[in-house]
Design a protein around this motif. Structure first.
Motif, PDB file in Angstrom:
ATOM      1  N   ASP A  49     -10.083 -13.662   7.578  1.00 41.00           N
ATOM      2  CA  ASP A  49     -11.258 -13.490   8.424  1.00 41.00           C
ATOM      3  C   ASP A  49     -12.444 -14.190   7.793  1.00 41.00           C
ATOM      4  N   TYR A 297      -9.541 -14.105  -2.542  1.00 40.79           N
ATOM      5  CA  TYR A 297      -8.786 -12.879  -2.319  1.00 40.79           C
ATOM      6  C   TYR A 297      -9.670 -11.732  -2.799  1.00 40.79           C
ATOM      7  N   GLU A 298     -10.066 -10.871  -1.860  1.00 45.04           N
ATOM      8  CA  GLU A 298     -11.101  -9.881  -2.120  1.00 45.04           C
ATOM      9  C   GLU A 298     -10.523  -8.470  -2.198  1.00 45.04           C
ATOM     10  N   VAL A 303     -13.436  -5.605   1.720  1.00 44.53           N
ATOM     11  CA  VAL A 303     -13.032  -6.127   3.026  1.00 44.53           C
ATOM     12  C   VAL A 303     -13.254  -5.080   4.109  1.00 44.53           C
ATOM     13  N   ARG A 304     -12.880  -3.836   3.829  1.00 44.71           N
ATOM     14  CA  ARG A 304     -13.087  -2.768   4.822  1.00 44.71           C
ATOM     15  C   ARG A 304     -14.567  -2.567   5.112  1.00 44.71           C
ATOM     16  N   LEU A 307     -15.859  -5.739   7.179  1.00 42.48           N
ATOM     17  CA  LEU A 307     -15.293  -5.923   8.506  1.00 42.48           C
ATOM     18  C   LEU A 307     -15.339  -4.670   9.361  1.00 42.48           C
ATOM     19  N   PHE A 312     -10.438  -4.357  10.309  1.00 43.21           N
ATOM     20  CA  PHE A 312      -9.500  -4.487   9.199  1.00 43.21           C
ATOM     21  C   PHE A 312      -8.080  -4.144   9.652  1.00 43.21           C
ATOM     22  N   ARG A 327      -5.229  -7.553  -3.060  1.00 48.49           N
ATOM     23  CA  ARG A 327      -6.463  -8.100  -2.506  1.00 48.49           C
ATOM     24  C   ARG A 327      -6.165  -8.929  -1.256  1.00 48.49           C
ATOM     25  N   TYR A 328      -7.155  -9.016  -0.346  1.00 45.42           N
ATOM     26  CA  TYR A 328      -6.929  -9.652   0.941  1.00 45.42           C
ATOM     27  C   TYR A 328      -7.739 -10.947   1.064  1.00 45.42           C
ATOM     28  N   ILE A 330     -10.213 -13.622   2.358  1.00 49.34           N
ATOM     29  CA  ILE A 330     -11.474 -13.597   3.089  1.00 49.34           C
ATOM     30  C   ILE A 330     -12.193 -14.910   2.828  1.00 49.34           C
ATOM     31  N   TYR A 332     -16.051 -16.554   3.005  1.00 50.81           N
ATOM     32  CA  TYR A 332     -17.479 -16.319   3.172  1.00 50.81           C
ATOM     33  C   TYR A 332     -18.150 -17.626   3.587  1.00 50.81           C
TER      34      TYR A 332
END
Length: 392
Positions: A49, A297-298, A303-304, A307, A312, A327-328, A330, A332
């Protein structure tokens, strides 16, 4: 618009996508964000995202980065009640009021016994038999021994002290002076204290990562962050594993910049503006001021928060997957055409292994295509002018 310009517009719209490119345009990144592999028409495409960075989101990310260990484990009020464990060494001193008791003589009315708590949690005390020590505080152990001797010794009194805490150790290894099993005192100890007991770090705090393993939980933070933020200097617990690793922090700078490549931080902290400056800045003639991106990767909590829970969960259903550390992905985005971006960019922290990408302006591809098709026709100069107008 004259006939040549009209022709140029037609060929641009028809064929500029066929020009070889150097990374995606900002619009392509925006278009792929939040879409599944099926929606993108690409098998096993990574789902990510896109988050536009403003003062609020920059502050949220910055605050989380500085409290990684505290959020994962919690600092609390210490480690709670300290109890005796298997393997601990104790000294039990027994006093008697009379000189004709079990442990007293005319010369001395006391005796000291050195014991080690056995695997079953007990230790033998003369005339009292096996007394349970494991799971008790020193005061509870004292009362247990006293109760066992109450009908045998003459007005006994007991003192129990700790001489060794084999059950209360923390493993400290890696980039420290003396990797070892560090015994814990009966008071609560913090992560910097056990590192100091192991000889201290052997590398600079800003390039030393500290990983704490506790059961199935793992947290990692820079030693510099632990030193600078007291809330990060969390209390350790028996059985914890602490690993220090020298990890020179690097990031990758790509796209329309004057000096791309893998670069070292070379400092305690690095923000987005400083990172781009290490690559000598963006190229004025080709960079897109609205297309500065940071790929990372966050941490899932970030992330929650950025978003929202609903977004999420929707991305998880679309196939967004974590890396090996949970980690997901993301992305920026920074719009450097706004004056406040120079403020926001100073507060956004760059992390090790980040990828910073400065996208090129759309007119760059148009100019390339027009140069390619226009030169044989002798209209290259007019094509360049038209490309500039189309890119506005």
């Amino acid at each position: 618009m004259n006939r040549v310009a009209a022709l140029l517009v037609c060929v641009v719209l028809a064929g500029c996508n066929s020009v070889s490119s150097e990374g995606p345009l900002a619009g392509a990144i925006d278009g792929d964000a939040g879409r599944s592999s099926a929606e993108l028409g690409r098998k096993n495409a990574a789902v990510f995202d896109l988050v536009d960075i403003d003062s609020r989101s920059a502050r949220l990310v910055s605050d989380y980065v500085s409290t990684a260990l505290n959020r994962r484990f919690g600092i609390g009020g210490g480690v709670g009640r300290v109890v005796i464990g298997v393997g601990d060494a104790l000294r039990v001193t027994i006093f008697e009021a009379g000189s004709d008791g079990l442990f007293s003589t005319a010369q001395s009315k006391q005796v000291s016994l050195d014991i080690v708590v056995q695997p079953d949690g007990t230790a033998a005390i003369p005339y009292a038999g096996s007394v349970r020590f494991a799971g008790k505080t020193l005061e509870q152990a004292r009362k247990a021994v006293l109760a066992a001797l109450a009908t045998k010794a003459v007005e006994p009194d007991v003192i129990v002290t700790s001489t060794g805490t084999a059950s209360r150790t923390v493993t400290v290894s890696g980039a420290v002076g003396r990797p070892s099993l560090v015994p814990l005192d009966l008071t609560s100890e913090k992560i910097t204290q056990v590192i100091a007991k192991a000889g201290g770090p052997v590398t600079q705090p800003y390039e030393t990562s500290v990983t704490l393993v506790r059961g199935n939980k793992i947290g990692t933070a820079l030693l510099k962050s632990i030193v600078e933020h007291p809330s990060e200097d969390i209390y350790v617990q028996p059985g914890d594993q602490v690993f220090l690793v020298r990890d020179p922090r690097t990031f990758t700078l790509m796209g329309s910049v004057k000096g791309d490549g893998r670069l070292e931080f070379g400092a305690n902290d690095l923000n987005l503006l400083e990172a781009v400056a290490l690559g000598h800045g963006a190229t004025d003639e080709s960079s897109n001021a609205q297309g500065f991106f940071l790929f990372r990767y966050e941490e899932p909590d970030i992330v929650r928060s950025l978003l929202g829970p609903a977004r999420f969960q929707a991305l998880l259903q679309k196939g967004m997957a974590p890396d090996s550390k949970g980690r997901y992905p993301i992305v920026y985005r920074f719009d450097m055409s706004h004056p406040d971006s120079l403020i926001v960019g100073q507060t956004f922290p760059v992390k090790s292994r980040d990828v910073i990408y400065v996208s090129r302006h759309p007119s760059v591809d148009i100019r390339k295509f027009l140069t390619l098709v226009g030169s044989p026709l002798g209209i290259a100069s007019q094509g360049a002018s038209t490309a500039a107008n189309l890119g506005q």
